[in-house]
Motif scaffolding. Structure first.
Motif, PDB file in Angstrom:
ATOM      1  N   UNK A  21      -0.754  -1.887  11.716  1.00 14.81           N
ATOM      2  CA  UNK A  21      -0.243  -1.978  10.351  1.00 14.81           C
ATOM      3  C   UNK A  21      -0.799  -0.890   9.450  1.00 14.81           C
ATOM      4  N   UNK A  22      -2.106  -0.647   9.541  1.00 15.46           N
ATOM      5  CA  UNK A  22      -2.721   0.379   8.697  1.00 15.46           C
ATOM      6  C   UNK A  22      -2.151   1.753   9.009  1.00 15.46           C
ATOM      7  N   UNK A  23      -1.971   2.048  10.292  1.00 19.56           N
ATOM      8  CA  UNK A  23      -1.420   3.346  10.695  1.00 19.56           C
ATOM      9  C   UNK A  23       0.003   3.528  10.177  1.00 19.56           C
ATOM     10  N   UNK A  24       0.775   2.461  10.126  1.00 22.53           N
ATOM     11  CA  UNK A  24       2.173   2.560   9.690  1.00 22.53           C
ATOM     12  C   UNK A  24       2.285   2.952   8.225  1.00 22.53           C
ATOM     13  N   UNK A  25       1.254   2.687   7.435  1.00 19.28           N
ATOM     14  CA  UNK A  25       1.289   3.012   6.009  1.00 19.28           C
ATOM     15  C   UNK A  25       1.427   4.515   5.795  1.00 19.28           C
ATOM     16  N   UNK A  26       0.838   5.308   6.688  1.00 15.80           N
ATOM     17  CA  UNK A  26       0.869   6.773   6.530  1.00 15.80           C
ATOM     18  C   UNK A  26       2.293   7.319   6.629  1.00 15.80           C
ATOM     19  N   UNK A  27       3.034   7.091   7.715  1.00 16.90           N
ATOM     20  CA  UNK A  27       4.410   7.606   7.765  1.00 16.90           C
ATOM     21  C   UNK A  27       5.332   6.965   6.728  1.00 16.90           C
ATOM     22  N   UNK A  46      13.143   2.192  -3.989  1.00 16.82           N
ATOM     23  CA  UNK A  46      12.226   2.736  -2.985  1.00 16.82           C
ATOM     24  C   UNK A  46      11.506   1.624  -2.226  1.00 16.82           C
ATOM     25  N   UNK A  47      11.059   0.598  -2.943  1.00 15.81           N
ATOM     26  CA  UNK A  47      10.356  -0.516  -2.286  1.00 15.81           C
ATOM     27  C   UNK A  47      11.269  -1.206  -1.291  1.00 15.81           C
ATOM     28  N   UNK A  54       0.819  -1.212   0.000  1.00 15.89           N
ATOM     29  CA  UNK A  54       0.000   0.000   0.000  1.00 15.89           C
ATOM     30  C   UNK A  54       0.854   1.264   0.000  1.00 15.89           C
ATOM     31  N   UNK A  55       1.911   1.275   0.782  1.00 20.00           N
ATOM     32  CA  UNK A  55       2.774   2.461   0.794  1.00 20.00           C
ATOM     33  C   UNK A  55       3.489   2.627  -0.542  1.00 20.00           C
ATOM     34  N   UNK A  56       3.824   1.517  -1.211  1.00 20.04           N
ATOM     35  CA  UNK A  56       4.435   1.601  -2.546  1.00 20.04           C
ATOM     36  C   UNK A  56       3.462   2.206  -3.543  1.00 20.04           C
ATOM     37  N   UNK A  57       2.215   1.779  -3.490  1.00 21.40           N
ATOM     38  CA  UNK A  57       1.204   2.312  -4.407  1.00 21.40           C
ATOM     39  C   UNK A  57       1.050   3.822  -4.228  1.00 21.40           C
ATOM     40  N   UNK A  58       0.878   4.261  -2.996  1.00 20.27           N
ATOM     41  CA  UNK A  58       0.702   5.697  -2.747  1.00 20.27           C
ATOM     42  C   UNK A  58       1.984   6.471  -3.047  1.00 20.27           C
ATOM     43  N   UNK A  59       3.125   5.852  -2.773  1.00 18.43           N
ATOM     44  CA  UNK A  59       4.404   6.506  -3.052  1.00 18.43           C
ATOM     45  C   UNK A  59       4.624   6.672  -4.551  1.00 18.43           C
ATOM     46  N   UNK A  60       4.268   5.656  -5.331  1.00 21.39           N
ATOM     47  CA  UNK A  60       4.431   5.739  -6.785  1.00 21.39           C
ATOM     48  C   UNK A  60       3.607   6.889  -7.351  1.00 21.39           C
ATOM     49  N   UNK A 109       8.546   8.113   2.070  1.00 23.65           N
ATOM     50  CA  UNK A 109       9.058   7.595   0.802  1.00 23.65           C
ATOM     51  C   UNK A 109       8.781   8.505  -0.393  1.00 23.65           C
ATOM     52  N   UNK A 110       7.722   9.303  -0.344  1.00 22.55           N
ATOM     53  CA  UNK A 110       7.384  10.137  -1.500  1.00 22.55           C
ATOM     54  C   UNK A 110       8.523  11.097  -1.871  1.00 22.55           C
ATOM     55  N   UNK A 111       9.099  11.857  -0.936  1.00 19.44           N
ATOM     56  CA  UNK A 111      10.216  12.740  -1.327  1.00 19.44           C
ATOM     57  C   UNK A 111      11.410  11.955  -1.864  1.00 19.44           C
ATOM     58  N   UNK A 112      11.673  10.805  -1.280  1.00 21.52           N
ATOM     59  CA  UNK A 112      12.786   9.956  -1.728  1.00 21.52           C
ATOM     60  C   UNK A 112      12.583   9.540  -3.185  1.00 21.52           C
TER      61      UNK A 112
END
Length: 218
Positions: free
Chosen positions: A90-96, A154-155, A23-29, A101-104
């Motif tokens: 787990x769901x909360x961890x996706x936010x940080x 990034x992943x 999920x974080x990869x999807x939002x980061x992409x 990761x987005x700036x990276x």
């Protein structure tokens, strides 16, 4: 601890780590590509040059990349609660993870887009392509190998961050490593977690390399 006791824990921890990473990869992409494109097109020589916007975006990206993940995770707890209603799990961890990761990834996107041959852009302009077409059909299309390679990096970074998130209440393999490997000295559990993480990183790196190579040859 026996294997029969460890396997359910490892299975659950792996699923939670994958959930955080996917999920974080999807939002980061999505966020990273948008931000990276804006960095390029608002630059002095970009399609929509704007020094104030470019400077502001660059500042945001630089600040985001300079904050250690553990500090960022703690610092945006109010924002995390606002988004998902809790700061633990787990769901909360996706936010940080995503915010970190987005700036990276945006910088990697920017680098990939800048490597597109200026002649290709000039030729598309001469043929009457609009700014939107230049971004979508020239910049992003020509930069696909670099975008995929950057996303792969990034992943892998996100997997490492997810382990840190797990150590402070995010669940996943990081949580298991702390609770059983560190606090209870379960060496077998710790080794199993290390092997799973190494395999996961190796699989992602291989898949990313193959994908980038195929796109390069197209």
């Amino acid at each position: 601890m026996t294997w029969d006791e460890m396997l359910p824990l490892l299975r659950q921890g792996s699923l939670e780590t994958l959930q955080m990473t996917v999920w974080s990869t999807l939002f980061t992409a999505i966020g990273g590509i948008l931000l990276g494109v804006l960095l390029v097109i608002t630059d002095r020589d970009g399609l929509l040059p704007s020094r104030p916007v470019s400077a502001a975006l660059g500042l945001v990206v630089n600040i985001g990349r300079s904050i250690p993940f553990i500090i960022l995770m703690m610092g945006i707890i109010p924002f995390t609660r606002l988004v998902v209603g809790t700061s633990i799990g787990t769901t909360a961890a996706i936010v940080p993870l995503t915010v970190s990761a987005i700036p990276f990834y945006a910088r990697l996107v920017e680098t990939a887009l800048r490597e597109v041959e200026p002649g290709t852009i000039a030729a598309a302009r001469a043929m009457g392509a609009s700014r939107t077409e230049l971004v979508r059909k020239v910049l992003l299309r020509e930069a696909r190998p670099g975008l995929v390679a950057g996303l792969t990096v990034t992943v892998i970074a996100l997997i490492g961050y997810s382990a840190i998130a797990g150590a402070v209440g995010g669940g996943g393999l990081g949580d298991l490593a702390v609770r059983y490997g560190y606090q209870r000295f379960e060496t077998t559990m710790m080794m199993a977690i290390l092997i799973l993480l190494v395999l996961l990183v190796a699989i992602i790196q291989l898949a990313g390399d193959l994908c980038a190579r195929r796109l390069t040859h197209k």
